[in-house]
Write a protein that holds these residues in place. Sequence first.
Motif, mmCIF file in Angstrom:
data_model
loop_
_atom_site.group_PDB
_atom_site.id
_atom_site.type_symbol
_atom_site.label_atom_id
_atom_site.label_comp_id
_atom_site.label_asym_id
_atom_site.label_seq_id
_atom_site.Cartn_x
_atom_site.Cartn_y
_atom_site.Cartn_z
ATOM 1 N N TYR A 128 0.898 -1.200 -0.095
ATOM 2 C CA TYR A 128 -0.146 -0.020 -0.039
ATOM 3 C C TYR A 128 0.827 1.209 0.093
ATOM 4 C CZ TYR A 128 -3.159 3.588 1.335
ATOM 5 O OH TYR A 128 -4.193 4.765 1.380
ATOM 6 N N ALA A 129 1.715 1.271 0.776
ATOM 7 C CA ALA A 129 2.745 2.338 0.909
ATOM 8 C C ALA A 129 3.574 2.548 -0.349
ATOM 9 C CB ALA A 129 3.838 2.270 1.860
ATOM 10 N N ILE A 130 3.865 1.464 -1.257
ATOM 11 C CA ILE A 130 4.531 1.522 -2.490
ATOM 12 C C ILE A 130 3.610 2.157 -3.530
ATOM 13 C CG2 ILE A 130 5.581 0.481 -4.450
ATOM 14 C CD1 ILE A 130 6.762 -1.552 -2.225
ATOM 15 N N LYS A 131 2.360 1.520 -3.521
ATOM 16 C CA LYS A 131 1.327 2.459 -4.215
ATOM 17 C C LYS A 131 0.950 3.825 -4.035
ATOM 18 C CE LYS A 131 -1.202 -1.710 -5.489
ATOM 19 N NZ LYS A 131 -2.626 -2.339 -5.233
ATOM 20 N N LYS A 132 1.061 4.210 -2.752
ATOM 21 C CA LYS A 132 0.808 5.683 -2.329
ATOM 22 C C LYS A 132 2.144 6.616 -2.687
ATOM 23 C CE LYS A 132 -2.035 7.745 0.360
ATOM 24 N NZ LYS A 132 -3.410 8.142 -0.183
ATOM 25 N N VAL A 133 3.168 5.936 -2.435
ATOM 26 C CA VAL A 133 4.306 7.087 -2.897
ATOM 27 C C VAL A 133 5.449 6.795 -3.722
ATOM 28 C CG1 VAL A 133 4.303 7.966 -0.254
ATOM 29 C CG2 VAL A 133 5.739 6.138 -0.658
ATOM 30 N N GLY A 134 5.574 5.498 -4.276
ATOM 31 C CA GLY A 134 6.401 5.192 -5.296
ATOM 32 C C GLY A 134 7.193 3.829 -4.990
ATOM 33 N N HIS A 135 8.144 3.715 -5.570
ATOM 34 C CA HIS A 135 8.993 2.586 -5.314
ATOM 35 C C HIS A 135 10.260 2.911 -4.566
ATOM 36 C CE1 HIS A 135 6.959 -0.739 -7.396
ATOM 37 N NE2 HIS A 135 6.549 0.353 -8.334
ATOM 38 N N SER A 136 10.716 4.388 -4.381
ATOM 39 C CA SER A 136 11.717 4.536 -3.707
ATOM 40 C C SER A 136 11.704 4.346 -2.200
ATOM 41 C CB SER A 136 11.708 6.268 -3.775
ATOM 42 O OG SER A 136 12.891 6.720 -2.729
ATOM 43 N N ALA A 137 12.775 3.366 -1.783
ATOM 44 C CA ALA A 137 12.981 3.001 -0.476
ATOM 45 C C ALA A 137 12.888 4.117 0.675
ATOM 46 C CB ALA A 137 14.432 2.090 -0.364
ATOM 47 N N LYS A 138 13.461 5.074 0.473
ATOM 48 C CA LYS A 138 13.410 6.348 1.097
ATOM 49 C C LYS A 138 11.962 6.825 1.581
ATOM 50 C CE LYS A 138 18.328 7.904 0.933
ATOM 51 N NZ LYS A 138 19.289 9.075 0.435
ATOM 52 N N LYS A 139 11.237 7.065 0.340
ATOM 53 C CA LYS A 139 9.917 7.605 0.621
ATOM 54 C C LYS A 139 9.087 6.718 1.177
ATOM 55 C CE LYS A 139 10.053 10.543 -3.481
ATOM 56 N NZ LYS A 139 9.465 10.713 -5.014
ATOM 57 N N VAL A 140 9.436 5.364 0.916
ATOM 58 C CA VAL A 140 8.346 4.225 1.432
ATOM 59 C C VAL A 140 8.765 4.317 3.115
ATOM 60 C CG1 VAL A 140 7.791 1.779 1.845
ATOM 61 C CG2 VAL A 140 7.950 3.005 -0.569
ATOM 62 N N GLU A 141 9.932 4.379 3.223
ATOM 63 C CA GLU A 141 10.244 4.251 4.932
ATOM 64 C C GLU A 141 9.863 5.566 5.680
ATOM 65 O OE1 GLU A 141 14.255 3.647 7.590
ATOM 66 O OE2 GLU A 141 14.351 3.855 5.432
ATOM 67 N N ALA A 142 9.804 6.817 4.821
ATOM 68 C CA ALA A 142 9.317 7.818 5.578
ATOM 69 C C ALA A 142 8.024 7.845 5.663
ATOM 70 C CB ALA A 142 9.756 9.164 4.662
ATOM 71 N N TYR A 143 7.149 7.549 4.732
ATOM 72 C CA TYR A 143 5.591 7.315 4.603
ATOM 73 C C TYR A 143 5.140 6.143 5.829
ATOM 74 C CZ TYR A 143 0.816 6.053 3.457
ATOM 75 O OH TYR A 143 -0.338 6.071 3.323
ATOM 76 N N ILE A 144 5.637 5.156 6.029
ATOM 77 C CA ILE A 144 5.509 4.184 7.187
ATOM 78 C C ILE A 144 5.758 5.008 8.523
ATOM 79 C CG2 ILE A 144 6.241 2.010 8.124
ATOM 80 C CD1 ILE A 144 6.370 0.896 5.103
ATOM 81 N N LEU A 145 7.005 5.459 8.581
ATOM 82 C CA LEU A 145 7.178 6.136 9.744
ATOM 83 C C LEU A 145 6.376 7.304 10.172
ATOM 84 C CD1 LEU A 145 11.085 6.355 9.922
ATOM 85 C CD2 LEU A 145 9.660 4.973 11.173
ATOM 86 N N GLU A 146 5.821 8.101 9.172
ATOM 87 C CA GLU A 146 4.840 8.941 9.460
ATOM 88 C C GLU A 146 3.432 8.478 9.846
ATOM 89 O OE1 GLU A 146 2.245 12.232 6.749
ATOM 90 O OE2 GLU A 146 4.141 11.248 6.069
ATOM 91 N N LYS A 185 3.116 5.522 11.395
ATOM 92 C CA LYS A 185 3.164 5.303 12.744
ATOM 93 C C LYS A 185 3.024 6.073 13.813
ATOM 94 C CE LYS A 185 5.806 0.875 11.844
ATOM 95 N NZ LYS A 185 7.072 0.208 12.052
ATOM 96 N N HIS A 186 3.689 7.210 13.552
ATOM 97 C CA HIS A 186 3.551 8.478 14.446
ATOM 98 C C HIS A 186 2.252 8.920 14.381
ATOM 99 C CE1 HIS A 186 7.785 9.119 15.398
ATOM 100 N NE2 HIS A 186 8.218 8.765 13.979
ATOM 101 N N LYS A 187 1.342 8.929 13.440
ATOM 102 C CA LYS A 187 0.037 9.229 13.556
ATOM 103 C C LYS A 187 -0.758 8.443 14.217
ATOM 104 C CE LYS A 187 -0.358 11.855 9.246
ATOM 105 N NZ LYS A 187 -0.948 11.935 7.944
ATOM 106 N N ALA A 188 -0.431 7.258 14.109
ATOM 107 C CA ALA A 188 -1.114 6.158 15.086
ATOM 108 C C ALA A 188 -1.038 6.387 16.298
ATOM 109 C CB ALA A 188 -0.988 4.679 14.413
ATOM 110 N N ALA A 189 0.460 6.431 16.725
ATOM 111 C CA ALA A 189 0.651 6.859 18.064
ATOM 112 C C ALA A 189 0.138 7.921 18.777
ATOM 113 C CB ALA A 189 2.105 6.939 18.341
ATOM 114 N N ASP A 190 0.009 9.089 17.997
ATOM 115 C CA ASP A 190 -0.718 10.248 18.557
ATOM 116 C C ASP A 190 -2.059 9.822 18.764
ATOM 117 O OD1 ASP A 190 1.663 11.639 18.055
ATOM 118 O OD2 ASP A 190 1.316 12.662 16.369
ATOM 119 N N LYS A 191 -2.892 9.187 17.799
ATOM 120 C CA LYS A 191 -4.273 9.102 17.948
ATOM 121 C C LYS A 191 -4.420 8.295 19.261
ATOM 122 C CE LYS A 191 -5.704 9.193 13.002
ATOM 123 N NZ LYS A 191 -6.370 8.349 12.163
ATOM 124 N N SER A 192 -3.731 7.256 19.573
ATOM 125 C CA SER A 192 -3.597 6.624 20.773
ATOM 126 C C SER A 192 -3.567 7.437 22.147
ATOM 127 C CB SER A 192 -2.980 5.120 20.873
ATOM 128 O OG SER A 192 -1.407 5.733 21.059
#
Length: 74
Positions: free
Chosen positions: A40-58, A60-67
């Motif tokens: 899903y992250a690859i579809k959202k931001v593309g195949h770049s490993a850096k972009k995918v990693e940044a998206y997933i970390l973002e 995770k932070h949003k989920a932690a903030d909501k909790s």
Amino acid sequence: MADSKKKRGGADRAMIAAGEKYEVAYWSKKLKVTPAKLRYAIKKVGHSAKKVEAYILEQKHKAADKSRIAVSQP
């Protein structure tokens, strides 16, 4: 087209090939997400490993903030 395991240059390391099971398994384990979330992250931001990693970390932070907000509210 299949990714060649013999070509391991910088460009190959910088991209995630979602069609290759071994790459999906490696990146899923590295980023601690399910293969479905990785795809899903690859579809959202593309195949770049850096972009995918940044998206997933973002995400995770949003989920932690909501909790935290849910716990702090009465």
